[in-house]
Design a protein around this motif. Structure first.
Motif, PDB file in Angstrom:
ATOM      1  N   ARG A   1     -15.311 -11.090 -97.044  1.00  0.00           N
ATOM      2  CA  ARG A   1     -16.460 -11.983 -96.884  1.00  0.00           C
ATOM      3  C   ARG A   1     -17.684 -11.220 -96.365  1.00  0.00           C
ATOM      4  O   ARG A   1     -18.803 -11.498 -96.756  1.00  0.00           O
ATOM      5  CB  ARG A   1     -16.131 -13.138 -95.954  1.00  0.00           C
ATOM      6  N   VAL A   2     -17.437 -10.255 -95.481  1.00  0.00           N
ATOM      7  CA  VAL A   2     -18.524  -9.481 -94.894  1.00  0.00           C
ATOM      8  C   VAL A   2     -19.011  -8.383 -95.848  1.00  0.00           C
ATOM      9  O   VAL A   2     -20.153  -7.962 -95.779  1.00  0.00           O
ATOM     10  CB  VAL A   2     -18.067  -8.880 -93.543  1.00  0.00           C
ATOM     11  N   GLY A   3     -18.121  -7.939 -96.726  1.00  0.00           N
ATOM     12  CA  GLY A   3     -18.496  -6.894 -97.680  1.00  0.00           C
ATOM     13  C   GLY A   3     -18.143  -5.488 -97.242  1.00  0.00           C
ATOM     14  O   GLY A   3     -18.850  -4.527 -97.571  1.00  0.00           O
ATOM     15  N   VAL A   4     -17.047  -5.374 -96.492  1.00  0.00           N
ATOM     16  CA  VAL A   4     -16.551  -4.060 -96.082  1.00  0.00           C
ATOM     17  C   VAL A   4     -15.065  -3.991 -96.399  1.00  0.00           C
ATOM     18  O   VAL A   4     -14.431  -5.000 -96.704  1.00  0.00           O
ATOM     19  CB  VAL A   4     -16.782  -3.789 -94.568  1.00  0.00           C
ATOM     20  N   SER A   5     -14.516  -2.799 -96.288  1.00  0.00           N
ATOM     21  CA  SER A   5     -13.072  -2.669 -96.510  1.00  0.00           C
ATOM     22  C   SER A   5     -12.323  -3.136 -95.267  1.00  0.00           C
ATOM     23  O   SER A   5     -12.872  -3.150 -94.155  1.00  0.00           O
ATOM     24  CB  SER A   5     -12.710  -1.212 -96.817  1.00  0.00           C
ATOM     25  N   GLU A   6     -11.074  -3.490 -95.479  1.00  0.00           N
ATOM     26  CA  GLU A   6     -10.245  -3.898 -94.349  1.00  0.00           C
ATOM     27  C   GLU A   6     -10.097  -2.754 -93.352  1.00  0.00           C
ATOM     28  O   GLU A   6     -10.103  -2.973 -92.134  1.00  0.00           O
ATOM     29  CB  GLU A   6      -8.870  -4.360 -94.839  1.00  0.00           C
ATOM     30  N   SER A   7      -9.984  -1.529 -93.844  1.00  0.00           N
ATOM     31  CA  SER A   7      -9.838  -0.384 -92.931  1.00  0.00           C
ATOM     32  C   SER A   7     -11.094  -0.186 -92.089  1.00  0.00           C
ATOM     33  O   SER A   7     -10.999   0.194 -90.915  1.00  0.00           O
ATOM     34  CB  SER A   7      -9.493   0.886 -93.706  1.00  0.00           C
ATOM     35  N   THR A   8     -12.270  -0.466 -92.656  1.00  0.00           N
ATOM     36  CA  THR A   8     -13.503  -0.384 -91.874  1.00  0.00           C
ATOM     37  C   THR A   8     -13.489  -1.413 -90.757  1.00  0.00           C
ATOM     38  O   THR A   8     -13.812  -1.099 -89.603  1.00  0.00           O
ATOM     39  CB  THR A   8     -14.735  -0.589 -92.776  1.00  0.00           C
ATOM     40  N   LEU A   9     -13.110  -2.638 -91.091  1.00  0.00           N
ATOM     41  CA  LEU A   9     -13.053  -3.688 -90.077  1.00  0.00           C
ATOM     42  C   LEU A   9     -12.044  -3.334 -88.992  1.00  0.00           C
ATOM     43  O   LEU A   9     -12.311  -3.501 -87.800  1.00  0.00           O
ATOM     44  CB  LEU A   9     -12.712  -5.038 -90.716  1.00  0.00           C
ATOM     45  N   ARG A  10     -10.894  -2.819 -89.383  1.00  0.00           N
ATOM     46  CA  ARG A  10      -9.892  -2.408 -88.392  1.00  0.00           C
ATOM     47  C   ARG A  10     -10.431  -1.289 -87.491  1.00  0.00           C
ATOM     48  O   ARG A  10     -10.206  -1.285 -86.284  1.00  0.00           O
ATOM     49  CB  ARG A  10      -8.603  -1.952 -89.079  1.00  0.00           C
ATOM     50  N   ARG A  11     -11.148  -0.352 -88.087  1.00  0.00           N
ATOM     51  CA  ARG A  11     -11.719   0.742 -87.305  1.00  0.00           C
ATOM     52  C   ARG A  11     -12.754   0.209 -86.308  1.00  0.00           C
ATOM     53  O   ARG A  11     -12.765   0.623 -85.150  1.00  0.00           O
ATOM     54  CB  ARG A  11     -12.348   1.785 -88.244  1.00  0.00           C
ATOM     55  N   TRP A  12     -13.608  -0.713 -86.751  1.00  0.00           N
ATOM     56  CA  TRP A  12     -14.568  -1.319 -85.820  1.00  0.00           C
ATOM     57  C   TRP A  12     -13.848  -1.964 -84.650  1.00  0.00           C
ATOM     58  O   TRP A  12     -14.271  -1.860 -83.511  1.00  0.00           O
ATOM     59  CB  TRP A  12     -15.414  -2.380 -86.517  1.00  0.00           C
TER      60      TRP A  12
END
Length: 102
Positions: free
Chosen positions: A33-44
């Motif tokens: 929904r945000v437009g990023v990869s799941e790994s990016t969100l996990r890293r954040w």
């Protein structure tokens, strides 16, 4: 970068992560929904202290906003469940019960 060094996608992710109505969403769905990869969100969520701090701060703001509604519901919950421990906690929270040992 916008608020507190976060970009728009991070702010959108924080809004979704802390919104009670999105409770059933997976990290993958939020990332999409945000437009990023799941790994990016996990890293954040694990490595970006600014992001983590803002998630915590927004969660607290949401809790404070809900507090009047929660406190209004507590007496009915206590009565219906006959929960003495919750009654004690509620009475303490409104200053009607103090610990006094003589």
């Amino acid at each position: 970068m916008t608020r507190k060094g976060l970009n728009e996608k991070q702010i959108a992710a924080i809004a979704l992560l802390t919104d009670p109505s999105t409770k059933g969403m997976t990290l993958k769905e939020i990332a999409e929904r945000v437009g990023v990869s799941e790994s990016t969100l996990r890293r954040w969520r694990t490595e970006n202290d600014i992001f983590i701090d803002e998630v915590i701060a927004q969660t607290r703001r949401n809790a404070v906003a809900d507090l009047p509604r929660v406190m209004q519901a507590v007496p009915d919950i206590i009565i219906n469940s006959e929960n003495a421990a919750m009654l004690r906690t509620w009475l303490q929270s409104i200053g009607a019960l103090t610990e006094k040992i003589e």
